[in-house]
Each structure stands twice: as structure tokens, then as C-alpha cells.
Design an enzyme around this catalytic site. Sequence first.
Site, PDB file in Angstrom:
ATOM      1  N   SER A   3       8.468  -0.394   4.470  1.00 56.59           N
ATOM      2  CA  SER A   3       7.623   0.154   5.385  1.00 56.59           C
ATOM      3  C   SER A   3       7.993  -0.322   6.648  1.00 56.59           C
ATOM      4  O   SER A   3       8.574  -1.524   6.579  1.00 56.59           O
ATOM      5  CB  SER A   3       6.161   0.104   5.194  1.00 56.59           C
ATOM      6  OG  SER A   3       5.493   0.389   6.582  1.00 56.59           O
ATOM      7  N   TYR A  45      -0.476  -6.241   4.049  1.00 58.17           N
ATOM      8  CA  TYR A  45       0.575  -4.935   3.618  1.00 58.17           C
ATOM      9  C   TYR A  45       1.884  -5.361   4.160  1.00 58.17           C
ATOM     10  O   TYR A  45       3.068  -5.486   3.493  1.00 58.17           O
ATOM     11  CB  TYR A  45      -0.148  -3.742   4.254  1.00 58.17           C
ATOM     12  CG  TYR A  45       0.639  -2.743   4.040  1.00 58.17           C
ATOM     13  CD1 TYR A  45       0.834  -1.954   2.699  1.00 58.17           C
ATOM     14  CD2 TYR A  45       1.411  -2.228   4.880  1.00 58.17           C
ATOM     15  CE1 TYR A  45       1.220  -0.875   2.732  1.00 58.17           C
ATOM     16  CE2 TYR A  45       2.091  -0.925   4.992  1.00 58.17           C
ATOM     17  CZ  TYR A  45       2.145  -0.288   3.630  1.00 58.17           C
ATOM     18  OH  TYR A  45       3.047   0.992   3.465  1.00 58.17           O
TER      19      TYR A  45
END
Lengths: 256, 465
Positions: free
Chosen positions: A147, A160
Site C-alpha cells: 500500500s 497498518y
Amino acid sequence: MSHLQSLRGRRICLVGSTSGIARVVARELVARGAILHLGARDLEEARRDAVDLELRGGLPVSVGRFEALDLGSHAAFLAEARQRMGGLDCVLVAFGILGDQERARRDFADARQIMDLNYLAPASVLSHAAAMLEDQGTGGMLVALGSVAGDRGRPGNYTYGSAKAGLHAYLQGLRGRLASAGIRVLTVKPGPVDTPMTFGMGFPGGRLTAQPEAVARGIVRAMERGSEVVYVPCFWGLIMGVLKAIPESLFKRMKL
Amino acid sequence: MTKTKVGLAAETRKLAGWGRYPEATGLAVRPEKLSAVRAAVGSDRWSSVLARGLGRSYGDPAFNPEGCTLFTERLDRLISFDPASGWLRAEGGLSFRAILDLFLPRGWFLPVTPGTRHVTLAGALACDVHGKNHHRDGSVGRHVGGLRMLLASGEEVECSAQERPDLFHATVGGMGLTGLVLEAELRLRPIQTAMIRQQVRPAGDLDSLMALLEEHDNRVPYSVAWLDTVAEGRNLGRGVLLLGDHAGIADLPSSQARNPLSRRPGLRATVPFDAPGGLLNPTTIRAFNSTYYNLQKRKAGESLIALDPYFYPLDIVDDWNRMYGRSGFVQYQFVVPTSTARSTLVGVLEACARKGLASFLSVLKRFGPGAGNLSFPFEGYTLTLDFPVAPGLFEFLDDLDWMVLDAGGRLYLAKDARMSPATFRAMYPEFRRWLEVKHQVDPHDRFRSAQSVRLAMHSQEVSSR
Ligand SMILES: Cc1cc2nc3c(=O)[nH]c(=O)nc-3n(C[C@H](O)[C@H](O)[C@H](O)COP(=O)(O)OP(=O)(O)OC[C@H]3O[C@@H](n4cnc5c(N)ncnc54)[C@H](O)[C@@H]3O)c2cc1C
Ligand SMILES: NC(=O)c1ccc[n+]([C@@H]2O[C@H](COP(=O)([O-])OP(=O)(O)OC[C@H]3O[C@@H](n4cnc5c(N)ncnc54)[C@H](OP(=O)(O)O)[C@@H]3O)[C@@H](O)[C@H]2O)c1
């Protein structure tokens, strides 16, 4: 840049196949003649996906149960995938959770789950898959969804982000290790994508949120090109380039 | 953000139909899995639900501002296809566009299609949509086999014309109010080529246009007329009849015959913002009507035309509904029996002329026999008019409602944003019977739309009788 590699007849295992992104990637892959094995914890859904993909592509699609947090089951899951497809050319790791940074801050068990599902479990699958492809000695490809959040830690989602950053580094290392065996490693770094993961979050600047179809085409094109790191949509490469260049002393005061 | 156990997040969205009138704000979810759609229908986080397809109905039938609107376009999986018979079974959110992309290259076409391919299977079914072939093939419900439905009780049931026929017939044309269609079977039709043999026949007045339409009723599968709503006096009701049939391989020039199913999608464009004040205002609409008539008149005769631009001319421009500007527009579509058609059409056209109202796209078509229940079409003529929302428009449309009602006609729910509950009841005498079925499967009105609330299509009415 190397020439395009056809995905026709390639045996690809999608891990976390019910993910919003993976489902569309699967459609792109069968349209190109790939043979798929879907790994998911929700077998009812995965079976429906498999039927859909068979009708679209005209090739058999198999399904296996996959539970990310049960690390001990990963090797057997991959072995079954190989057996069902009659071989294995590629493993694409798509599962993950965004989690809730607020909750993760207050309760480390939540933080740990985010780390487990975005770093530990993908690393486990990748390590088994790498060993399998190495043993076969037939080359192949490993793909994982990282990501843009892993490129730089931000107060809003650093749990995250850190897990994705770990995954990025793991993939970098694997890439170097496996190069001599002719095994390619592709790191995909999506920006925000309009999937169940992000629905209802009211992302600021909705226009920066990509549709999964566009992201899937980007991923499959990168697979055909044998790319190593790809941002999807590609403009995120530019944005992250700029963000990464901002000195830490300044970045920490920016409200991002 | 609110999350349930199945990870179903809801968001507050601006909701509207394709005409962008009326607009409302409400909760939305977008399930991608069966578990998610089940959870959404059963959730106690909202008092009522409604399935929405691609939002191509015009007024207020496809959203539920007081409860939750379920965007179903990602529930779009194929379930089975039988190449011997053409029966396709798929999830309700599958779009006609996807069906064409997947099955046209294999030699299959939709049995019935509206003027846009951006509709879902279940959305088309819920409105029982009609196409240019209604006079021959009826509406889409006639080509639908079994349905799998998720009812308000959480029960999942199969129905078809044979199995639970009451539920089936109440669902076809039932505007999403009997339950959520999870799966549906549609029988595709075999075609040889992706081309249409088109005939363009201009007609100088309403009588000759109607005569032409009737003359071709039994001869040509696709027939529809474009009407010039600006022409007056002895030109009143002039228009152009557009006839079509699937071309066979023998009809194609040899260069195309080698690849008969390849598609020519044509141009694409988009309207990226709301046209200020509306690009389509009375002046431009009047100019368009006259120009279009004269252009088509020159094209009179036969030609080969690609399937996509033939069936979906408006799909070339994405978001064309924005051309009407911020305040949106309404589409007014009615059907009247053949016996009263001429006088009603003349009355409506003259009323528009008196009001100085011109419609941008006006379509006249013959319908064959209807399907009953809340399904819109019945044998006769249907006229579709577009009007930008403006002061005085709704009073005018109320007057038109009376003319339509007097003539034994009715309005299409898929296009409706404004009729009254009384008008609706007078136009749909079978509503009572439909409501009995609604009452059986959804006694507490779990499924509601802005339209069903406006028209008081409530089960409660049955229980309180
Ligand atoms: C350019 C254009 C041309 C058109 N031409 C025609 C035409 O020629 N003929 C014609 O008949 N119509 C025509 N229409 C109208 C359109 O075909 C119908 O409104 C169609 O139903 C829209 O489908 P949708 O998927 O967008 O449904 P939506 O508009 O989203 O919903 C319509 C109805 O279907 C219900 N519904 C949706 N999904 C489900 C589900 N899973 N289960 C139960 N109910 C559901 C909704 O509750 C709602 O009541 C046209 C529309 C446009 C924009
Ligand atoms: N969407 C974005 O904006 C975005 C941006 C950048 C990166 N990514 C990354 O892209 C990947 C896919 O994202 P997405 O948007 O497609 O997400 P998604 O639709 O939410 O899918 C997440 C997937 O992970 C699976 N999963 C979660 N926990 C699991 C477990 N314990 N065992 C097995 N599977 C589990 C889910 O399975 P169930 O279906 O059974 O729940 C689901 O298939 C993720 O790695 C995500 O981090 C997404």
C-alpha cells in the site's frame, strides 16, 4: 523494459480471493486465459466466484479454504493449490485489513491483528510459496498487495502502514534472493481503492479513489511486464515520491 | 463509519434517480457478498431497505432516504449458461452491458433491451422494461425464468411463472417492493451478426406516422418513432419511424462477414459538470427538434448500422443527464389504448405547444399485449417526453395526467417522480391484487422506496382494511 509475458495457461493462486481488488483481478486474469485457484475463508462466496470465472473464461477454477491467521496451514494450502491446478506458476497475496487506528492505539491486541494480517501472514504465505517455486526450479512469480500507506508513516494509520512497510521490505529481500532462480517478485502499492475496505470512510478528495477495475488492469499489466514495484493508479508514484522527500521535521507538523 | 460483524459499512449519500429530481440524502451500503446482502436486509440499524441497480430509473423509485439503499451493482456473478437454449442465470446486479460484452461475441443478444445498457438484470426486471420489440416480444418479464429472492423475513425462495407464480408476477414490474432479487434467469436470443438493418421512414404528420407504425407491427422486430414536438398545425406529430432487424451474415459486406460479431462501439464522450442553466433549454430544444427531423428525412431509406449505436445512442455520452443542469428533469411516459391514442396524442402535443414546452427526445412506440400486475405496457401507443424541471411544470403534468386517465391510459412508474396516490390507483386497477402479495411477503413494509412512500404502496393498507 522486458517484453510482455503472456498469462495464458499460467497457474495462479489468489490468496484472499474474495477481496474487492482480487475479485476483479481474477476476472482480468481469466480473460487472459490464466488458470486460477481461489483461496478464501468464505468458501460459499469463493465457490460462487469460481463458477462465475469459469463461465467468463471457459477454464476450470478451483477453490480452497484459506485462513490467514492459521500460519501452520499455509504450506498445505499452497500444496493443495498446486495439486488442483496441476502445477503452480504464480501466487498473488491479496488479503489484508485496514483496521481502525484509533482502536489500535487504545488496544494493542487490535494493533497486533493489523500487523498479523498485513505483515506476518503475507510473509508466511510468501515464504512457503518462494520455497515451493524454488524447489520446482521452473521460475514463476510472486505478487503481493502492499500500500502507499507503507511508504511513509502517518498518525492516521501507522499501524497498518508499518505492517505494509514491513511487507514491502520483505518483498525487496525476496526479490533479490529469488532473482537468480528466475522468480519475479512484484510489489503492488495501490492508492485508495473503492472496495468494501474503504466504503463508508468518506475519503477526502473522492476523485483520488480509484475503481477496482482500473487497479486490476494496472496489476495485471505489471504482471505481464514483469515489473518489480508498481503504483496503481500510477500517479501515486509521483505523489509518494514527493511525500517521501519531505524532511521528517516538516512532515511531522503536516496534518496528513 | 458504522461496521457490523460482517464488515458492512454504511455511508450517507446524496440519492436521486437518473433525472436528478427529486434528490434526497440517505444511508447507502454496497454489499459484494451474499453474507453482506443478507446482513443488510436483516439489519436493525435501519427501519427499511431498498435494492438499487444502476439508478437508471428517472424519478424516485430507486432510493430509500428514510431507510437504507442497497447498491447491488457488485453482486454481478454469472451462475450458469446453457448454450443450447440461451438460458443465462446470474446475480441481479449483473449489468446488460456486461451481458453484451460477455455474450455478444458468442452470438447472443438480449431478448429485450431498454435504450441504455447501463441497467442491471434485477433493475430491468423490477421495472419490467420494454424495448423496441415490445409489439412482438413483450416486456423483459416474458423472457425471465426462475428468480431467487431474499424476502423481508430473511427467507430465500425460488419463484417463476410455475413456482409461486403470485410472487413472481408481483416481482416483475414490482419496483423492488416484494423483496430483493438475488438471482434471475434470462433467455438470451441467438444472433448471427452485431449489425442491424435499419430503415428510416419519415412521416409528415401524426396520422401517417401512426399508420406507418401499425403497418410494420407484424413485419419488423424493432420499431420506434422519434417525434418532432415542435411542429404545429398540419405538421403536428410529424416524425421519423426507425425500423430495425438483426442483419444476417449474408447482409454484411465481405470485409465484415469474416468477423460478423465484432462490435463497433463508436465514440465516447462525457458531460463532466452540470451545464450552467441547462444546456438543454427551450431554445436549444426547439432548434434540435427541427434540425433532427430534417437530418433524418435526408437519411430516409435502408442502411446497415452497428448494434450499439442503434440500441444505445445515448450511451455515447456518459452522464448526459447533467445536460439539463442542476434542477434536473422529469420524463413523462404514458401508454394509451389504440382506440383513444390519436385523440390523446393530439391533445397532449397541442397542450405542450400552448404551454411553449418542447421535449428534447420524444419517442412514440406501439405496445403489444401487457403482462398484468404493476407492469406498465399494454396494447396501444406509448409516448415519452422529457421536460426540465421548472416552475409550473408539475401543474401542467397534472393536467396531462387527466387526459391520459380519461383515455384509459397510465404512466410508467420507472419514470415517475410526481404523480399522486389517487392517480396511481386509478391508473393501475391491479394494484389491489399486487398489494395482497406484497402483504404476504412483506407485511411490515421492510422494502420501501421514496416512490412507494409517496404513492402509499403500503402493506399496512391491507391489514387495516
Ligand atoms: C437512457 C435511458 C433509456 C431508457 N430506455 C428505456 C426503454 O426503452 N424502456 C424501458 O422500459 N425503460 C427505459 N429506461 C428506464 C430503465 O431501463 C429502467 O428504469 C431500468 O429498470 C433501470 O435499471 P437499473 O438497474 O438502473 O435500476 P434502478 O433504476 O436502480 O432501479 C429500478 C427499480 O428496480 C429495483 N431493483 C433494482 N435492483 C433490484 C434487486 N436486486 N431486487 C429487486 N429490485 C431491484 C429498484 O428497487 C427500483 O424500484 C431508460 C433509462 C435511460 C436512462
Ligand atoms: N482498498 C484500498 O483502498 C487499498 C489500498 C491500498 C492497499 N490495499 C490492499 O489491497 C488488498 C486488498 O484490499 P481490498 O480493498 O480488496 O480489501 P477487502 O475487499 O476488504 O478484502 C480483504 C480481504 O482479506 C480477507 N481476509 C481478512 N482477514 C482474513 C483472514 N483472517 N483470513 C483470510 N482472509 C482474510 C477478506 O476475507 P473475507 O472476504 O472473508 O472477509 C477479504 O477477502 C489488501 O491487502 C489491502 O491492504 C487496499
